[in-house]
Write an enzyme that holds these catalytic residues in place. Structure first.
Site, PDB file in Angstrom:
ATOM      1  N   GLU A  32       0.618   5.714  12.550  1.00 54.53           N
ATOM      2  CA  GLU A  32      -0.770   5.324  12.826  1.00 54.53           C
ATOM      3  C   GLU A  32      -0.938   3.814  13.054  1.00 54.53           C
ATOM      4  O   GLU A  32      -1.689   3.392  13.926  1.00 54.53           O
ATOM      5  CB  GLU A  32      -1.663   5.770  11.658  1.00 54.53           C
ATOM      6  CG  GLU A  32      -3.142   5.583  11.957  1.00 54.53           C
ATOM      7  CD  GLU A  32      -4.030   6.241  10.902  1.00 54.53           C
ATOM      8  OE1 GLU A  32      -3.811   7.424  10.614  1.00 54.53           O
ATOM      9  OE2 GLU A  32      -4.922   5.558  10.382  1.00 54.53           O
ATOM     10  N   ASP A  33      -0.242   3.015  12.273  1.00 55.42           N
ATOM     11  CA  ASP A  33      -0.516   1.576  12.291  1.00 55.42           C
ATOM     12  C   ASP A  33       0.585   0.693  12.844  1.00 55.42           C
ATOM     13  O   ASP A  33       0.448  -0.534  12.863  1.00 55.42           O
ATOM     14  CB  ASP A  33      -0.875   1.103  10.871  1.00 55.42           C
ATOM     15  CG  ASP A  33      -2.226   1.656  10.425  1.00 55.42           C
ATOM     16  OD1 ASP A  33      -3.065   1.918  11.292  1.00 55.42           O
ATOM     17  OD2 ASP A  33      -2.422   1.829   9.213  1.00 55.42           O
TER      18      ASP A  33
ATOM     19  N   HIS B  25       0.811  -1.222   0.000  1.00 55.13           N
ATOM     20  CA  HIS B  25       0.000   0.000   0.000  1.00 55.13           C
ATOM     21  C   HIS B  25       0.852   1.284   0.000  1.00 55.13           C
ATOM     22  O   HIS B  25       0.705   2.102  -0.919  1.00 55.13           O
ATOM     23  CB  HIS B  25      -1.010  -0.062   1.158  1.00 55.13           C
ATOM     24  CG  HIS B  25      -1.634   1.239   1.491  1.00 55.13           C
ATOM     25  ND1 HIS B  25      -2.484   1.903   0.618  1.00 55.13           N
ATOM     26  CD2 HIS B  25      -1.538   2.041   2.582  1.00 55.13           C
ATOM     27  CE1 HIS B  25      -2.877   3.042   1.174  1.00 55.13           C
ATOM     28  NE2 HIS B  25      -2.317   3.147   2.367  1.00 55.13           N
TER      29      HIS B  25
ATOM     30  N   ASP C  84      -3.323   8.294  -1.061  1.00 54.45           N
ATOM     31  CA  ASP C  84      -3.737   7.255  -0.106  1.00 54.45           C
ATOM     32  C   ASP C  84      -5.185   6.847  -0.395  1.00 54.45           C
ATOM     33  O   ASP C  84      -5.514   5.658  -0.442  1.00 54.45           O
ATOM     34  CB  ASP C  84      -3.597   7.827   1.315  1.00 54.45           C
ATOM     35  CG  ASP C  84      -3.948   6.833   2.404  1.00 54.45           C
ATOM     36  OD1 ASP C  84      -3.661   5.633   2.236  1.00 54.45           O
ATOM     37  OD2 ASP C  84      -4.495   7.264   3.432  1.00 54.45           O
TER      38      ASP C  84
ATOM     39  N   HIS D 291       3.758   7.021   5.473  1.00 53.33           N
ATOM     40  CA  HIS D 291       2.530   7.673   5.951  1.00 53.33           C
ATOM     41  C   HIS D 291       1.705   6.879   6.971  1.00 53.33           C
ATOM     42  O   HIS D 291       0.979   7.468   7.752  1.00 53.33           O
ATOM     43  CB  HIS D 291       1.653   8.128   4.771  1.00 53.33           C
ATOM     44  CG  HIS D 291       0.786   7.059   4.178  1.00 53.33           C
ATOM     45  ND1 HIS D 291       1.224   6.178   3.219  1.00 53.33           N
ATOM     46  CD2 HIS D 291      -0.509   6.712   4.425  1.00 53.33           C
ATOM     47  CE1 HIS D 291       0.240   5.358   2.899  1.00 53.33           C
ATOM     48  NE2 HIS D 291      -0.823   5.653   3.616  1.00 53.33           N
ATOM     49  N   ASP D 292       1.806   5.564   6.968  1.00 55.66           N
ATOM     50  CA  ASP D 292       1.010   4.780   7.923  1.00 55.66           C
ATOM     51  C   ASP D 292       1.832   4.229   9.081  1.00 55.66           C
ATOM     52  O   ASP D 292       1.311   3.472   9.902  1.00 55.66           O
ATOM     53  CB  ASP D 292       0.313   3.612   7.198  1.00 55.66           C
ATOM     54  CG  ASP D 292      -0.986   4.052   6.520  1.00 55.66           C
ATOM     55  OD1 ASP D 292      -1.637   4.995   7.023  1.00 55.66           O
ATOM     56  OD2 ASP D 292      -1.352   3.457   5.489  1.00 55.66           O
TER      57      ASP D 292
HETATM   58 ZN    ZN Z   1      -2.614   4.586   3.928  1.00 52.52          ZN
END
Ligand code: ZN
Length: 192
Positions: A71-72, A41, A128, A67-68
């Site tokens: 957050e993840d 992704h 995204d 980018h993630d």
């Molecule tokens: Zn994403």
């Protein structure tokens, strides 16, 4: 057409970001039925920006790859700041949801924030959403029903609405992906 100038220094730091993200996401899978490796992704997001959006700013490309991560994964802002600098860290933070908030609230925040974040963060956010909606156009996440898939597309459109005019080619691709996703969702039997 002007040729793309490729700085070898940029390749080094882009690969560093790609490696960093691949390590951070190594045990994660996407929500699709095939459980695609998560790293596909962020790679797709970066690729969309470069090849479709014609955005050749390494700061944007690196932010897309990362980018993630906050957050993840367990990644902290400090790690990103130390390895990739203040600007990239700030862009990644801009596209990171506040996990302390309830899901509905987070989704609402994204709609409200989209027009206020930096241009670089808007590029990442738009790509995204393209990647996520493209996913819905090929196969819907495991356990999602027709309504949830449709709602996702609708919500993504609301987020992207706030970034109108930022990049014609990316916006066009987003609309096209939404169209394809709607068609796919319509034609899919969810066993309901
Ligand atoms: Zn994403």
């Amino acid at each position: 057409m002007e040729d793309v100038l490729f700085q070898s220094n940029d390749v080094g730091i882009i690969l560093k970001a790609l490696h960093f993200a691949s390590v951070k996401h190594k045990d994660q899978r996407r929500k699709d039925i095939q459980a695609t490796p998560y790293i596909n992704h962020p790679i797709e997001v970066a690729e969309i920006l470069w090849n479709l959006g014609e955005i050749y700013d390494p700061v944007v490309i690196i932010s897309a790859l990362l980018h993630d991560t906050i957050e993840d994964t367990e990644t902290t802002s400090e790690e990103i700041r130390n390895l990739f600098g203040i600007q990239i860290c700030s862009i990644v933070e801009e596209v990171t949801d506040d996990k302390g908030l309830a899901k509905a609230e987070r989704k609402q925040r994204q709609i409200e924030k989209a027009s206020k974040i930096s241009r670089e963060a808007q590029f990442v956010k738009l790509a995204d959403k393209i990647s996520n909606v493209r996913g819905l156009a090929s196969n819907c996440p495991k356990g999602w029903n027709k309504e949830r898939c449709s709602q996702y597309v609708q919500w993504a459109e609301q987020v992207v609405q706030g970034m109108k005019g930022i990049n014609t080619r990316l916006e066009k691709e987003f609309s096209l992906s939404c169209e394809k996703a709607r068609k796919h969702i319509q034609e899919t039997s969810f066993g309901e």
